[in-house]
Design an enzyme around this catalytic site. Structure first.
Site, PDB file in Angstrom:
ATOM      1  N   GLY A 102       1.277  -0.900   0.006  1.00  0.00           N
ATOM      2  CA  GLY A 102      -0.210  -0.290  -0.552  1.00  0.00           C
ATOM      3  C   GLY A 102       0.316   0.905  -0.284  1.00  0.00           C
ATOM      4  O   GLY A 102       1.864   0.994   0.089  1.00  0.00           O
ATOM      5  N   ARG A 103       0.478   2.492  -0.342  1.00  0.00           N
ATOM      6  CA  ARG A 103       0.790   3.865  -0.235  1.00  0.00           C
ATOM      7  C   ARG A 103       0.179   4.811   0.438  1.00  0.00           C
ATOM      8  O   ARG A 103      -0.923   4.975  -0.153  1.00  0.00           O
ATOM      9  CB  ARG A 103       0.820   4.121  -1.724  1.00  0.00           C
ATOM     10  CG  ARG A 103       1.916   5.711  -1.766  1.00  0.00           C
ATOM     11  CD  ARG A 103       2.110   5.499  -3.076  1.00  0.00           C
ATOM     12  NE  ARG A 103       2.594   4.869  -3.663  1.00  0.00           N
ATOM     13  CZ  ARG A 103       2.641   3.346  -4.919  1.00  0.00           C
ATOM     14  NH1 ARG A 103       1.142   4.208  -5.537  1.00  0.00           N
ATOM     15  NH2 ARG A 103       3.479   3.664  -5.171  1.00  0.00           N
ATOM     16  N   GLY A 104       0.517   5.821   1.522  1.00  0.00           N
ATOM     17  CA  GLY A 104      -0.047   6.467   1.566  1.00  0.00           C
ATOM     18  C   GLY A 104       0.590   7.996   1.248  1.00  0.00           C
ATOM     19  O   GLY A 104       1.597   8.375   0.867  1.00  0.00           O
ATOM     20  N   GLY A 105      -0.182   9.022   2.250  1.00  0.00           N
ATOM     21  CA  GLY A 105       0.740  10.112   2.086  1.00  0.00           C
ATOM     22  C   GLY A 105       2.560  10.515   2.408  1.00  0.00           C
ATOM     23  O   GLY A 105       2.486  11.414   1.884  1.00  0.00           O
ATOM     24  N   VAL A 109       3.879   0.321   1.953  1.00  0.00           N
ATOM     25  CA  VAL A 109       4.650  -0.199   2.239  1.00  0.00           C
ATOM     26  C   VAL A 109       5.115  -2.016   1.595  1.00  0.00           C
ATOM     27  O   VAL A 109       4.460  -1.930   0.778  1.00  0.00           O
ATOM     28  CB  VAL A 109       4.076  -0.472   3.315  1.00  0.00           C
ATOM     29  CG1 VAL A 109       4.330  -1.782   4.903  1.00  0.00           C
ATOM     30  CG2 VAL A 109       3.794   0.826   4.428  1.00  0.00           C
ATOM     31  N   ASP A 219      -4.890   9.893  13.715  1.00  0.00           N
ATOM     32  CA  ASP A 219      -5.014   9.482  12.226  1.00  0.00           C
ATOM     33  C   ASP A 219      -5.741   7.400  13.382  1.00  0.00           C
ATOM     34  O   ASP A 219      -5.214   7.320  12.164  1.00  0.00           O
ATOM     35  CB  ASP A 219      -4.137   9.357  11.775  1.00  0.00           C
ATOM     36  CG  ASP A 219      -4.310   9.227  10.470  1.00  0.00           C
ATOM     37  OD1 ASP A 219      -6.153   9.295  10.206  1.00  0.00           O
ATOM     38  OD2 ASP A 219      -3.736   8.896   9.285  1.00  0.00           O
TER      39      ASP A 219
END
Length: 460
Positions: A102-105, A109, A219
Site C-alpha cells: 500500500g501507499r500513503g501520503g 509499504v 489518525d
C-alpha cells in the site's frame, strides 16, 4: 504483484534498463549518510553493513536486548540523549523479492516474502526520522516486563536504513478494513468477544502512548489498525496500532528535551535521528486537526463552532489528546458494530451520514452532532445495558454549549430531523444479545463526556 527493486531504490538510482519487458533498476553509489558529531562514525567495511536476513524475535521480548539506552548529556544535564542500538542500523536493505502492500501520503509499504517482514520506505528524510523515532520508542516498551500486555498492540522494529529511508518491521497480514471484508461472515460470538478484547487492549495502548510516551496518534482509523487472526476460526488474535506519520507530542512528552542518535559501527556511519526542534515541528497543523473531522470528539467540534479553533503550534495536554484519540477508536468500534449487526440482521437498519475527510462547514458539523446524538441515544436506550446516562449528550446540553442563536436553531432542527429518521429506519429493530459487550464499549469510547471516555484505560 512482486516488486524487484528495493523499496528505497528510487532514492539512490538514476537510471534503469529493460530486461524482457521488465524494468530492472541499476543503483548508483548511494550518498553517504549524514554525519553527526554526537555519533561515532566508523568507516571500516563490515559484512553486516547490508541487511540480507532478519532473525525472529524471542516470544518473551524482555529477553531481547534493549533498543534504546537513555543517557544524560554531559554538556547539558537538563537534556537527555536516546542512543539507539547500532545493530539496528544498516547501509542497505536487501530483502527482495517484495510485494507491494500500500501507499500513503508519506511513503509505501512492501512485504518481503523471504524474511516475512514489512518494509516501509518513506519519501522525505524528516518524515522518515520522526516516524522511526516514534516507532522505536513504542517498540522498545516491549522490553519492559510490566508492559508486555501493552506492547502486543504495537509493531516491533527489526532494522532501518537511513540511506534508503527504510524501516523494517513486523508483518501483520490484514488491516481492519480488509479483515472485515474477508472474515466475520457469518458473525460469531467468539469473533465478537475477540474484537471486544482487542479493542479494549488498543484503548489501553492509547493510554500508554499518550500518558507515558507523551504522544498523540491523531489518525486512528480502520486502515491504521492491523489484525492477525486465527487461521482456523478467523477470529482476531492481535490488533496493532500502526502508522505514526501524523503523530505529535503532547504535554507529557520528553522528546522536546532530548535527542535521539544511533552510533556508528563497522561499515555503517552513525546518524542523528531527531533533536528537540523535530519534536516541536511535529506539533499538528490546523490542517491535520481539521482533517477527518467526523472522527473528532464533540468538545472539539463545539469549540470549532464557537470560534475556538485549533491553535497551530500549541502543545495540547495529554488528557486532551487521549480523549481525542479514544473517541476516534470509538468511531472505529461503532463502524464495526454497525457492519456486524447488518450481517446478522440480514439488512442495514441504520441511517448513515456520509462525511468527507475535508474540513466541514458549521452546518455539517451541527448535523453530525445531531446524528450522533440521535443514533447513540436510540442504541443505548433500546439495546444497551451499560447504564450510562445520555452517552451522546442531550439536546439541551449541546444547544447550551453553542454561543450563537443561529447555531442553536440549526442544531435543534437537525436533531429533530435525525431523531425522526432514526426511529423510522430502525422501525423497532432489536439487537441480539451477542452484541451487548461491543455495543457498551462503543458507547463508552464515544461518550460525550471526555472524563468518562478516559476511564477506558482502567478496564480489566
Amino acid at each position: 504483484m512482486a516488486t524487484r527493486g528495493r523499496p528505497g531504490a528510487k532514492q539512490v538510482a538514476d537510471h534503469s534498463v529493460s530486461d524482457g519487458g521488465e524494468q530492472r533498476r541499476i543503483p548508483q553509489k548511494p550518498p553517504g549518510p549524514e554525519r553527526c558529531d554526537v555519533c561515532s562514525a566508523v568507516s571500516a567495511a563490515g559484512a553486516a553493513a547490508d541487511l540480507i536476513d532478519v532473525a525472529p524475535l524471542e516470544e518473551d521480548l524482555t529477553k531481547e536486548p534493549q533498543q534504546i539506552v537513555v543517557t544524560i548529556m554531559s554538556n547539558d544535564p537538563a537534556k537527555v540523549c536516546l542512543k539507539v542500538d547500532p545493530a539496528l542500523h544498516y547501509r542497505n536493505v536487501e530483502l527482495e523479492p517484495y510485494r507491494f502492500l500500500g501507499r500513503g501520503g508519506y511513503g509505501s509499504v512492501f512485504y518481503s516474502r523471504r524474511a516475512n517482514v514489512a518494509v516501509k520506505a518513506l519519501t522525505h528524510g524528516a518524515s522518515f526520522r520522526w516516524e522511526l523515532a516514534v516507532s522505536l520508542i513504542v517498540s522498545s516498551a516491549a522490553r519492559r516486563q510490566e508492559l508486555s500486555d501493552i506492547a502486543k498492540h504495537f509493531l516491533q522494529i527489526y532494522a532501518f536504513s537511513s540511506v534508503e529511508k527504510i524501516i523494517v518491521m513486523e508483518y501483520i497480514r490484514h488491516d481492519l478494513r480488509t479483515y472485515l471484508d474477508e472474515h466475520c461472515k457469518p458473525v460469531t460470538q467468539s469473533a465478537l468477544d475477540a474484537l471486544v478484547r482487542e479493542f479494549r487492549g488498543l484503548a489501553k495502548a492509547l493510554a500508554f502512548f499518550h500518558i507515558e510516551c507523551g504522544l498523540a496518534h491523531l489518525d486512528v482509523k480502520q486502515n491504521n489498525i492491523l489484525v492477525n487472526c486465527d487461521p482456523r476460526t478467523g477470529d482476531p488474535v492481535r490488533m496493532v496500532l500502526a502508522d505514526f506519520s501524523l503523530a505529535a507530542i503532547n504535554g507529557n512528552s520528553f522528546l522536546n528535551k532530548c535527542c535521539m542518535v544511533c552510533p556508528g559501527r563497522p561499515g555503517v556511519t552513525g546518524v542523528h535521528i531527531i533533536d528537540t526542534e523535530d519534536a516541536v515541528n511535529s506539533l499538528p497543523s490546523n490542517n491535520i486537526l481539521l482533517f477527518r473531522m467526523s472522527r473528532r470528539p464533540p468538545e472539539f467540534l463545539l469549540d470549532y463552532c464557537n470560534g475556538v479553533g485549533p491553535r497551530c503550534g500549541e502543545v495540547m495536554g495529554a488528557m486532551t489528546t487521549f480523549a481525542m484519540d479514544v473517541f476516534a477508536l470509538g468511531s472505529v468500534v461503532h463502524e464495526v458494530l454497525l457492519l456486524c449487526l447488518s450481517r446478522v440482521l440480514g439488512r442495514d437498519p441504520f441511517p448513515h451520514m456520509t462525511c468527507t475527510d475535508e474540513p466541514m462547514d458549521h452546518k455539517t458539523i451541527l448535523s453530525l452532532l445531531a446524528y450522533r446524538l440521535a443514533l447513540t441515544d436510540y442504541l443505548s436506550q433500546s439495546w444497551s445495558s451499560a447504564g450510562f446516562v445520555n452517552p451522546a449528550g442531550t439536546r439541551e446540553g449541546i444547544s447550551s454549549a453553542l454561543q450563537w442563536e443561529c447555531m442553536r436553531d440549526m442544531f435543534l432542527a437537525s436533531a429533530e430531523a435525525w431523531t425522526r429518521t432514526v426511529r423510522r429506519k430502525m422501525n423497532g429493530a432489536r439487537s441480539p444479545s451477542m452484541f451487548a459487550d461491543i455495543l457498551d464499549l462503543s458507547i463508552l469510547l464515544c461518550h460525550f463526556d471526555p472524563d468518562v471516555r478516559r476511564t477506558v484505560s482502567a478496564l480489566a
